[in-house]
Design an enzyme around this catalytic site. Structure first.
Site, PDB file in Angstrom:
ATOM      1  N   GLU A  69      -3.664   2.045  -7.477  1.00 57.45           N
ATOM      2  CA  GLU A  69      -4.068   3.435  -6.360  1.00 57.45           C
ATOM      3  C   GLU A  69      -2.453   4.464  -6.618  1.00 57.45           C
ATOM      4  O   GLU A  69      -1.437   5.160  -5.966  1.00 57.45           O
ATOM      5  CB  GLU A  69      -3.481   2.745  -4.965  1.00 57.45           C
ATOM      6  N   GLY A  76      -6.499   9.760  -0.213  1.00 58.00           N
ATOM      7  CA  GLY A  76      -6.579  10.154   1.045  1.00 58.00           C
ATOM      8  C   GLY A  76      -7.157  11.766   1.515  1.00 58.00           C
ATOM      9  O   GLY A  76      -7.519  11.588   0.014  1.00 58.00           O
ATOM     10  N   HIS A 104       0.810  -0.826  -0.177  1.00 60.24           N
ATOM     11  CA  HIS A 104       0.193  -0.236   0.148  1.00 60.24           C
ATOM     12  C   HIS A 104       0.374   0.996   0.336  1.00 60.24           C
ATOM     13  O   HIS A 104       1.954   1.339   0.314  1.00 60.24           O
ATOM     14  CB  HIS A 104      -0.392  -0.063   1.353  1.00 60.24           C
ATOM     15  N   SER A 121      -9.354   7.447  -3.575  1.00 63.48           N
ATOM     16  CA  SER A 121     -10.806   8.789  -3.247  1.00 63.48           C
ATOM     17  C   SER A 121     -12.334   8.149  -4.162  1.00 63.48           C
ATOM     18  O   SER A 121     -12.610   9.571  -4.708  1.00 63.48           O
ATOM     19  CB  SER A 121     -10.443  10.177  -3.841  1.00 63.48           C
TER      20      SER A 121
HETATM   21  P1  PGA Z   1      -9.033   6.677   0.110  1.00 63.58           P
HETATM   22  O1  PGA Z   1      -7.902   5.646   0.434  1.00 63.58           O
HETATM   23  O2  PGA Z   1     -10.188   6.011  -0.794  1.00 63.58           O
HETATM   24  O3  PGA Z   1      -9.859   6.837   1.324  1.00 63.58           O
HETATM   25  O4  PGA Z   1      -8.482   7.562  -1.053  1.00 63.58           O
HETATM   26  C1  PGA Z   1      -7.918   4.372  -0.156  1.00 63.58           C
HETATM   27  C2  PGA Z   1      -6.388   3.716  -0.580  1.00 63.58           C
HETATM   28  O5  PGA Z   1      -6.283   4.387   0.622  1.00 63.58           O
HETATM   29  O6  PGA Z   1      -6.789   2.583  -0.460  1.00 63.58           O
END
Ligand code: PGA
Length: 262
Positions: A171, A177, A99, A217
């Site tokens: 991602e 975030g 991640h 997001s």
């Molecule tokens: P988010 O997080 O949807 O809050 O942007 C995604 C993630 O880190 O997997």
């Protein structure tokens, strides 16, 4: 056109202790109980301390459970680390590796993540490899190169027969975030095509069978459009999934859109 199986997962990060995780999981299981799991696979990745109770609180036929990280060794002098054997003992199905927060806050390298991927596969886990370029990589125009490096090093030495145990989450770091900006469906589609092509270089035609999820997001207003893109098989959702009712609505809406394509 046949129905494509879709995947919806969430990583609870360092949120929700034991009690909150258990009530979240029970509510999500109950709300989504009528969704055909042959059409949609659901998974939740709680914090370590909640895993043991999480496994007892829901059926993994309904909601698969996973860990957010894992050590590449099975045992040894690795203070503070969690062994794959310990995660297996709990009965978990999935291990999430690489991640963005592991890579960029805790300094995990591609090489380290590769060792973890090999160990997770050897221990029979469904292995969710997360990849994504930073805003800086994007600015330099090297996003595709970065994604290819993360995939080729991440799966280095992995047999192409293991494809059935693998999932990939794309991602983009700049999209993750509260300060993130979601990728447009067009941008995500482009990068997913690069990822799919690279997976086929690594795994041959089996690369087509590897579920490829978009994360960063994801929210109720962009989920439907994202899930409709050709190489997007699922959504890996953070904040918008941490309330069970909200996650359930997002999942249902996305499934409805996919069903319309039938
Ligand atoms: P988010 O997080 O949807 O809050 O942007 C995604 C993630 O880190 O997997």
């Amino acid at each position: 056109m046949s129905f494509k199986k879709v995947y919806f997962g969430t990583n609870l990060k360092m949120y929700k202790g034991v009690a909150d995780t258990v009530s979240y999981l029970k509510e999500l299981e109950q709300l989504t109980s009528d969704i055909d799991r042959n059409c949609a696979e659901l998974f939740v990745i709680p914090s370590y301390t909640a895993l043991s109770e999480a496994v007892c609180s829901v059926s993994q036929a309904q909601i698969l459970l996973g860990a957010q990280n894992m050590c590449w060794e099975e045992q040894g002098q690795f203070t503070g680390e969690i062994s794959p054997l310990m995660l297996r003992e709990l009965g978990l199905s999935i291990v999430e590796l690489g991640h963005s927060e592991r890579r960029h806050i805790f300094g995990e390298s591609n090489e380290m993540i590769n060792r973890k991927v090999c160990t997770a596969l050897k221990n029979g886990f469904k292995t969710l490899l997360c990849i994504g370029e930073t805003g800086e990589d994007k600015q330099y125009g090297i996003s595709d190169e970065v994604l290819r490096i993360q995939l080729k090093t991440g799966f280095y030495g992995v047999s192409d027969k293991m494809y059935g145990q693998i999932m990939v989450a794309y991602e983009p770091v700049w999209a993750i975030g509260a300060d993130g900006k979601p990728a447009s469906a067009e941008y995500a589609k482009e990068k997913h095509a690069v990822i799919r092509k690279t997976l086929c270089e690594i795994f041959g035609d089996n690369g087509y069978a590897i579920p490829l999820l978009y994360g960063g997001s994801v929210n109720p207003s962009n989920a439907d459009n994202l899930i409709l893109q050709p190489d997007i098989d699922g959504l890996f959702v953070g904040r918008s999934a941490w309330n069970a009712a909200d996650f359930n609505s997002l999942i249902r809406s996305a499934i409805d859109k996919v069903l319309l394509l039938r």
